[in-house]
Design a protein around this motif. Structure first.
Motif, PDB file in Angstrom:
ATOM      1  N   ARG A  84       1.815   2.930  -3.495  1.00  0.00           N
ATOM      2  CA  ARG A  84       0.829   3.585  -4.351  1.00  0.00           C
ATOM      3  C   ARG A  84       1.184   5.060  -4.548  1.00  0.00           C
ATOM      4  N   HIS A  85       1.080   5.514  -5.791  1.00  0.00           N
ATOM      5  CA  HIS A  85       1.250   6.927  -6.124  1.00  0.00           C
ATOM      6  C   HIS A  85       0.348   7.225  -7.313  1.00  0.00           C
TER       7      HIS A  85
ATOM      8  N   GLY B 171      -2.514   6.097  -7.836  1.00  0.00           N
ATOM      9  CA  GLY B 171      -3.150   4.865  -8.296  1.00  0.00           C
ATOM     10  C   GLY B 171      -2.207   3.884  -8.949  1.00  0.00           C
ATOM     11  N   CYS B 172      -0.898   4.173  -8.962  1.00  0.00           N
ATOM     12  CA  CYS B 172       0.070   3.309  -9.653  1.00  0.00           C
ATOM     13  C   CYS B 172       1.117   2.788  -8.677  1.00  0.00           C
ATOM     14  N   LEU B 173       1.652   1.628  -9.002  1.00  0.00           N
ATOM     15  CA  LEU B 173       2.803   1.079  -8.308  1.00  0.00           C
ATOM     16  C   LEU B 173       3.927   0.986  -9.322  1.00  0.00           C
TER      17      LEU B 173
ATOM     18  N   VAL C 124      -1.886  -6.263  -8.075  1.00  0.00           N
ATOM     19  CA  VAL C 124      -2.709  -5.294  -8.812  1.00  0.00           C
ATOM     20  C   VAL C 124      -3.834  -5.995  -9.571  1.00  0.00           C
TER      21      VAL C 124
ATOM     22  N   ARG D  96      -6.365  -6.264  -6.731  1.00  0.00           N
ATOM     23  CA  ARG D  96      -6.741  -4.992  -6.112  1.00  0.00           C
ATOM     24  C   ARG D  96      -6.764  -3.928  -7.194  1.00  0.00           C
ATOM     25  N   SER D  97      -7.174  -2.755  -6.849  1.00  0.00           N
ATOM     26  CA  SER D  97      -7.168  -1.657  -7.820  1.00  0.00           C
ATOM     27  C   SER D  97      -5.751  -1.143  -8.004  1.00  0.00           C
ATOM     28  N   GLY D  98      -5.503  -0.497  -9.123  1.00  0.00           N
ATOM     29  CA  GLY D  98      -4.193   0.087  -9.380  1.00  0.00           C
ATOM     30  C   GLY D  98      -3.554  -0.472 -10.635  1.00  0.00           C
ATOM     31  N   ARG D  99      -2.455   0.188 -11.021  1.00  0.00           N
ATOM     32  CA  ARG D  99      -1.691  -0.246 -12.199  1.00  0.00           C
ATOM     33  C   ARG D  99      -0.239  -0.427 -11.786  1.00  0.00           C
TER      34      ARG D  99
ATOM     35  N   GLU E 152       0.823  -1.217   0.000  1.00  0.00           N
ATOM     36  CA  GLU E 152       0.000   0.000   0.000  1.00  0.00           C
ATOM     37  C   GLU E 152       0.854   1.263   0.000  1.00  0.00           C
TER      38      GLU E 152
END
Length: 611
Positions: free
Chosen positions: A398-399, A401-403, A441, A444-447, A395
């Motif tokens: 995250r930045h 919405g991205c990792l 990802v 979970r949400s995110g890119r 967690e």
């Protein structure tokens, strides 16, 4: 009563070469012969309980040794043998009464199976003497003697004080050290830890197998408090874990075809990547069969030890390995399930132990979590990811919405970009990090932006445009083999960044001749099938930030043909080299870059008044 005259009899099998097979091929170590003889003593006790209805005494096995004389004795209070049984079972290779009795009674307490156990004594001994009194005729004793197992003598002896059997081994010279009390305790303490009958060494009044396994619960005894039971399990696990202290234990219970019972534990020793410290001791009907059955544990569990017992696993003839049948496969599956369920229980009920598990085995657990969806659900939010800012939970990566993950080594060019953005970047070169983040990802949400790949670069850098003449001039001024790419990216304070093409690097490594020696043929074919689609002609790109004020000023000076344009370009080139100072690249001259920076500082200092 007058003693019966001795008579010579032939063993009912051709033993030529068989002793060599037993000593050099069937058993991995001659010490196994001691196990086989204690096993015979145990089976004799079981037989007496089954057949001798008047027997109500406690069965006992005592093993003594005399190093000076090179003698070992194994004495039991079991059923004993009649003269007929000596000929029919003891001296007939491949025939044993234990197997016959098991077939008649279906007893799961009997261990013997192949009728080879007694013959193994001749692997260690140059002479074997057995004196026995059967419960069927307690007033009569018989003595068996043999020097090599090929022929033997049977003599009637005066009655013994007790029913049972005494086996005496006169050890061969190279095995005389086995008669030491300490050595006997070590060997039999390993093999016989789960034998239910007490086994005594020398004159000791304390049996070597005094500690009962915690899973053998007395139905009439009061239940232990959970904390007390956990301590009992940890203490028992410590007897078998040779290299590490157990952190926590997990109970193995019968399930389906698997009748296995026992303990698994997580080791209190740091593991890294694919390090494999698995160890599993397997007992069949109370006797140690294999103390290195690591393949029965999941391959991802390199930090796990265990001890189990089963009545249904089938040993090979040497009793040092297991037949890979349906029961074996069921036990393997049961161990995996016990481990996964047990880890979830520890996480829920033993928070302090669980924190230590995560701390000791974080890296190995990253890989383990990808092997079963239940493990991923259990571990995903607790594991730490190695990043440019230290180890962090996912967690924290995250930045917007991205990792972000870099596929290069620590200190790669990508790191400068993320340092300036003050965003942690995961170190994708570390074990299991990239597949773990991909799975994370996906659930979970995110890119996930994988720097150094074409897709990752497209997400990080917005394409810009410069005319051909400016591109040529900037390439001469700034590049050392990199492909110049005008782009717009954050932060605007960063004028440029070099991003190696990780896919091209992989293609180059795989195409080197020595790759064939380092990588298996099948893996090499798969990897080359992937890199065949990669261009590979460009190993790195220099992204020039068109939003950076310094770059804007440089381009304006170039368009105005200002004398300061080349000096500004040299400064940016020097900055690029200094930023890349941790990269081994013969094209980047750090001393030259530092010299240019010094010259620029001297020029500024000479033209600017000191206040």
């Amino acid at each position: 009563m007058a003693a019966k005259i001795s008579s010579v009899h032939k063993t009912q099998v051709d033993l030529t070469g068989l002793m060599t097979v037993l000593g050099q091929h069937l058993y991995s170590t001659p010490m196994v012969a001691l196990r086989e003889l204690v096993q015979n003593a145990h089976d004799s006790l079981v037989r007496r309980r089954i057949e001798d209805r008047g027997f109500d005494g406690e069965g006992q096995i005592r093993v003594t040794g005399d190093v000076a004389k090179g003698i070992v004795r194994i004495v039991d209070t079991g059923a004993g043998l009649t003269e007929k049984e000596i000929h029919s079972f003891l001296a007939t290779v491949g025939v044993g009464y234990t197997r016959t009795l098991r077939e008649k009674t279906d007893s799961e307490d009997l261990i013997g199976l192949f009728g080879l156990g007694f013959l193994s004594a001749f692997v260690l001994a140059e002479k074997v003497t057995l004196v026995t009194t059967s419960y069927q005729n307690p007033d009569q004793a018989w003595c068996y003697q043999s020097n090599d197992g090929r022929q033997y003598w049977v003599t009637e002896k005066p009655p013994r004080e007790t029913v049972g059997t005494e086996v005496e081994l006169v050890l061969r010279e190279q095995y005389r050290h086995l008669a030491g009390t300490g050595m006997l305790d070590k060997i039999l303490g390993r093999y016989c830890a789960l034998i239910p009958d007490p086994i005594f060494i020398g004159d000791s009044q304390e049996p070597l197998n005094a500690i009962a396994p915690p899973w053998r619960k007395d139905p009439d005894a009061p239940l232990d408090h959970p904390v007390q039971y956990r301590k009992k399990c940890l203490a028992f696990a410590s007897l078998f874990e040779q290299r590490f202290e157990p952190l926590c234990t997990m109970e193995v219970k019968p399930s389906g075809l698997s009748d296995a019972r026992g303990l698994l534990w997580i080791q209190n020793g740091a593991s890294y990547a694919t390090s494999d410290n698995r160890n599993l001791s397997v007992f069949v009907r109370g006797m140690l069969l294999d103390d290195d059955a690591r393949d029965m544990l999941p391959s991802w569990a390199g930090f796990v030890g265990g001890v189990i017992e089963s009545n249904h696993l089938t040993p090979t003839a040497s009793r040092e390995d297991l037949q890979k049948n349906d029961v074996y496969r069921a036990v393997v599956e049961a161990l995996k399930e016990a481990l996964i369920d047990g880890m979830a229980t520890v996480a829920k009920q033993e928070s302090a132990a669980w924190r230590r598990v995560l701390s000791r085995h974080n890296e190995a657990l990253l890989g383990a979590s990808l092997c079963d969806p239940r493990l991923f659900s259990l571990l995903a939010d607790d594991l730490q990811i190695p990043t440019s800012q230290g180890d962090l939970p996912v967690e924290s990566l995250r930045h917007a919405g991205c990792l972000h993950v870099t596929l290069g080594s620590e200190g790669g060019f990508e790191e400068m970009l993320f340092r300036s953005l003050k965003v942690p970047v995961a170190r994708g070169e570390r074990y299991a990090v990239v597949p773990f983040l991909r799975e994370w990802v996906s659930q979970r949400s995110g890119r996930l932006i994988e720097m150094g790949t074409a897709q990752g670069n497209q997400e990080m850098f917005t394409p810009g445009h410069l005319d051909e003449e400016a591109m040529e001039w900037l390439t001469r001024q700034l590049c050392d083999g990199e492909l110049l790419v005008p782009a717009r990216f954050a932060p605007v304070e960063l004028p440029l960044v070099i991003v190696p093409d990780r896919e091209a690097e992989l293609k180059r490594r795989l195409e080197e001749d020595q790759a064939d020696a380092r990588i298996s043929v099948s893996a090499l074919k798969l990897a080359r099938a992937f890199t065949a689609k990669v261009d590979g002609s460009v190993l790195s790109r220099l992204y020039l930030n068109l939003d950076c004020p310094a770059v804007v000023s440089l381009l304006e000076a170039y368009e105005a043909a200002s004398p300061g344009a080349e000096a500004a370009a040299r400064l940016l080139w020097s900055l690029k080299v200094v930023m890349a100072s941790n990269r081994e690249d013969s094209r980047l001259d750090l001393n030259k870059a530092l010299s240019r920076l010094c010259e620029a500082a001297q020029t500024v200092a000479g033209n600017s008044p000191i206040k």
